[in-house]
Design a protein around this motif. Structure first.
Motif, PDB file in Angstrom:
ATOM      1  N   ILE A 146      14.535  -0.024  -1.319  1.00  0.00           N
ATOM      2  CA  ILE A 146      14.387  -0.860  -0.118  1.00  0.00           C
ATOM      3  C   ILE A 146      13.876   0.000   1.019  1.00  0.00           C
ATOM      4  CG2 ILE A 146      15.551  -2.353   1.550  1.00  0.00           C
ATOM      5  CD1 ILE A 146      17.715  -2.864  -0.600  1.00  0.00           C
ATOM      6  N   GLU A 147      12.877  -0.514   1.711  1.00  0.00           N
ATOM      7  CA  GLU A 147      12.381   0.114   2.934  1.00  0.00           C
ATOM      8  C   GLU A 147      12.524  -0.885   4.079  1.00  0.00           C
ATOM      9  OE1 GLU A 147      11.675   3.206   3.177  1.00  0.00           O
ATOM     10  OE2 GLU A 147      10.898   3.876   1.243  1.00  0.00           O
ATOM     11  N   VAL A 148      13.116  -0.438   5.192  1.00  0.00           N
ATOM     12  CA  VAL A 148      13.177  -1.234   6.422  1.00  0.00           C
ATOM     13  C   VAL A 148      11.966  -0.803   7.235  1.00  0.00           C
ATOM     14  CG1 VAL A 148      14.542  -1.857   8.440  1.00  0.00           C
ATOM     15  CG2 VAL A 148      15.707  -1.291   6.287  1.00  0.00           C
ATOM     16  N   LEU A 149      11.085  -1.729   7.501  1.00  0.00           N
ATOM     17  CA  LEU A 149       9.791  -1.411   8.108  1.00  0.00           C
ATOM     18  C   LEU A 149       9.901  -1.083   9.589  1.00  0.00           C
ATOM     19  CD1 LEU A 149       7.697  -4.226   6.405  1.00  0.00           C
ATOM     20  CD2 LEU A 149       7.935  -1.839   5.685  1.00  0.00           C
ATOM     21  N   TYR A 189      12.768  -3.604  -8.703  1.00  0.00           N
ATOM     22  CA  TYR A 189      12.565  -4.324  -7.447  1.00  0.00           C
ATOM     23  C   TYR A 189      12.204  -3.358  -6.322  1.00  0.00           C
ATOM     24  CZ  TYR A 189      15.175  -7.927  -9.922  1.00  0.00           C
ATOM     25  OH  TYR A 189      15.610  -8.833 -10.856  1.00  0.00           O
ATOM     26  N   TYR A 190      11.302  -3.834  -5.463  1.00  0.00           N
ATOM     27  CA  TYR A 190      10.958  -3.130  -4.230  1.00  0.00           C
ATOM     28  C   TYR A 190      11.057  -4.143  -3.109  1.00  0.00           C
ATOM     29  CZ  TYR A 190       8.321  -0.235  -0.900  1.00  0.00           C
ATOM     30  OH  TYR A 190       7.933   0.511   0.182  1.00  0.00           O
ATOM     31  N   LEU A 191      11.956  -3.905  -2.156  1.00  0.00           N
ATOM     32  CA  LEU A 191      12.165  -4.828  -1.044  1.00  0.00           C
ATOM     33  C   LEU A 191      11.670  -4.209   0.248  1.00  0.00           C
ATOM     34  CD1 LEU A 191      14.159  -5.911  -3.231  1.00  0.00           C
ATOM     35  CD2 LEU A 191      15.657  -6.577  -1.361  1.00  0.00           C
ATOM     36  N   LEU A 192      10.932  -5.006   1.013  1.00  0.00           N
ATOM     37  CA  LEU A 192      10.481  -4.613   2.344  1.00  0.00           C
ATOM     38  C   LEU A 192      11.160  -5.547   3.336  1.00  0.00           C
ATOM     39  CD1 LEU A 192       6.693  -4.172   1.542  1.00  0.00           C
ATOM     40  CD2 LEU A 192       8.371  -2.356   1.928  1.00  0.00           C
ATOM     41  N   ASP A 251       3.197  -5.937 -14.343  1.00  0.00           N
ATOM     42  CA  ASP A 251       2.662  -6.607 -13.163  1.00  0.00           C
ATOM     43  C   ASP A 251       3.798  -6.765 -12.155  1.00  0.00           C
ATOM     44  OD1 ASP A 251       0.112  -6.936 -14.278  1.00  0.00           O
ATOM     45  OD2 ASP A 251       0.687  -8.818 -15.234  1.00  0.00           O
ATOM     46  N   TRP A 252       3.431  -6.991 -10.899  1.00  0.00           N
ATOM     47  CA  TRP A 252       4.430  -7.164  -9.855  1.00  0.00           C
ATOM     48  C   TRP A 252       4.246  -8.533  -9.223  1.00  0.00           C
ATOM     49  CZ3 TRP A 252       8.421  -3.885  -8.762  1.00  0.00           C
ATOM     50  CH2 TRP A 252       8.408  -2.674  -9.449  1.00  0.00           C
ATOM     51  N   GLU A 253       5.347  -9.246  -9.047  1.00  0.00           N
ATOM     52  CA  GLU A 253       5.330 -10.561  -8.415  1.00  0.00           C
ATOM     53  C   GLU A 253       5.991 -10.454  -7.048  1.00  0.00           C
ATOM     54  OE1 GLU A 253       7.431 -13.044 -11.178  1.00  0.00           O
ATOM     55  OE2 GLU A 253       5.745 -13.109 -12.575  1.00  0.00           O
ATOM     56  N   LEU A 254       5.434 -11.155  -6.068  1.00  0.00           N
ATOM     57  CA  LEU A 254       5.955 -11.141  -4.711  1.00  0.00           C
ATOM     58  C   LEU A 254       6.624 -12.463  -4.382  1.00  0.00           C
ATOM     59  CD1 LEU A 254       6.233 -10.044  -1.792  1.00  0.00           C
ATOM     60  CD2 LEU A 254       3.906 -10.918  -1.380  1.00  0.00           C
ATOM     61  N   SER A 255       7.828 -12.378  -3.832  1.00  0.00           N
ATOM     62  CA  SER A 255       8.526 -13.535  -3.275  1.00  0.00           C
ATOM     63  C   SER A 255       8.944 -13.163  -1.860  1.00  0.00           C
ATOM     64  CB  SER A 255       9.783 -13.865  -4.087  1.00  0.00           C
ATOM     65  OG  SER A 255       9.473 -14.127  -5.427  1.00  0.00           O
ATOM     66  N   THR A 256       8.844 -14.119  -0.945  1.00  0.00           N
ATOM     67  CA  THR A 256       9.254 -13.848   0.427  1.00  0.00           C
ATOM     68  C   THR A 256      10.385 -14.788   0.826  1.00  0.00           C
ATOM     69  OG1 THR A 256       7.519 -15.292   1.293  1.00  0.00           O
ATOM     70  CG2 THR A 256       7.015 -12.944   1.140  1.00  0.00           C
ATOM     71  N   VAL A 300      10.143  -9.403  -1.522  1.00  0.00           N
ATOM     72  CA  VAL A 300      10.724  -8.865  -2.751  1.00  0.00           C
ATOM     73  C   VAL A 300       9.628  -8.770  -3.808  1.00  0.00           C
ATOM     74  CG1 VAL A 300      12.426  -9.218  -4.581  1.00  0.00           C
ATOM     75  CG2 VAL A 300      12.978  -9.874  -2.220  1.00  0.00           C
ATOM     76  N   PHE A 301       9.322  -7.556  -4.201  1.00  0.00           N
ATOM     77  CA  PHE A 301       8.396  -7.318  -5.309  1.00  0.00           C
ATOM     78  C   PHE A 301       9.239  -7.106  -6.553  1.00  0.00           C
ATOM     79  CE2 PHE A 301       6.035  -6.099  -1.573  1.00  0.00           C
ATOM     80  CZ  PHE A 301       4.761  -6.595  -1.817  1.00  0.00           C
ATOM     81  N   SER A 302       8.975  -7.892  -7.594  1.00  0.00           N
ATOM     82  CA  SER A 302       9.732  -7.817  -8.844  1.00  0.00           C
ATOM     83  C   SER A 302       8.795  -7.421  -9.978  1.00  0.00           C
ATOM     84  CB  SER A 302      10.341  -9.175  -9.186  1.00  0.00           C
ATOM     85  OG  SER A 302      11.137  -9.641  -8.136  1.00  0.00           O
TER      86      SER A 302
END
Length: 187
Positions: free
Chosen positions: A107-110, A134-137, A155-160, A147-149
């Motif tokens: 997780i990165e807090v932008l 998972y990679y969360l921004l 492949d990576w899927e993005l959900s916001t 949320v990148f899964s």
């Protein structure tokens, strides 16, 4: 504050020793140091919320949650990053107490100074971790979590998620939480 890259080249071993003595954190990319700016109180508050939330959700599931001071090393490359938060099943042990190699969630807090670096440069490198699911921004100034899964074929899927009542489900970790839990100012 923009990121500053130091042109002083050093080996990985020199970097690890240097970083243990340094008063500020530096990420390391192919021999070069990147100064990591201090974070705002809001960024720190959100990261602390995430730390407590993840430690609670992952209790008794054999995960360790790290914040700020432990590095993640990119496999087979001379690159070390300080994620704001990450989890791994790697045990606590002497000899590797400053570096982990198999994060499953990062997780990165932008912030304005790190937004491009976190969303592009770091994400390109983080995808090289076979363990990463998972990679969360997290946006600190307004409610938005990306949320990148990891999906099939790497492949990576993005959900916001932009509403406080939205529920983020991290199925591979068998956890879920509300967006409002990340931003809550209740103690």
């Amino acid at each position: 504050m923009p990121l500053i890259t130091r042109e002083h080249i050093m080996s990985e071993e020199e970097y690890i020793l240097f970083e243990q003595q340094s008063e500020i954190r530096h990420e390391y990319v192919n021999g070069k140091l990147i100064d990591m700016p201090g974070e705002s109180d809001l960024n720190n508050f959100i990261a602390a919320n995430l730390l407590v939330l993840l430690r609670t959700l992952l209790r008794n599931k054999n995960y360790f949650v790290f914040m700020e001071g432990v590095k993640a090393k990119v496999p087979s490359e001379a690159k070390y990053f300080y994620p704001d938060i990450f989890i791994t099943r790697e045990p606590l042990s002497a000899g590797v107490e400053f570096v982990k190699h198999k994060p499953e969630l990062i997780i990165e807090v932008l912030s304005e100074g790190t937004r491009k670096y976190d969303t592009v440069d770091k994400f390109i490198n983080y995808q090289k971790f076979d363990s990463l699911q998972y990679y969360l921004l997290v946006e600190p100034e307004f409610t938005l979590i990306s949320v990148f899964s990891r999906a099939e074929h790497n492949d990576w899927e993005l959900s916001t998620f932009a509403k406080p009542e939205d529920i983020i489900q991290l199925t591979a970790l068998n956890i879920s939480f509300k967006v409002e839990d990340v931003y809550s100012q209740n103690s």
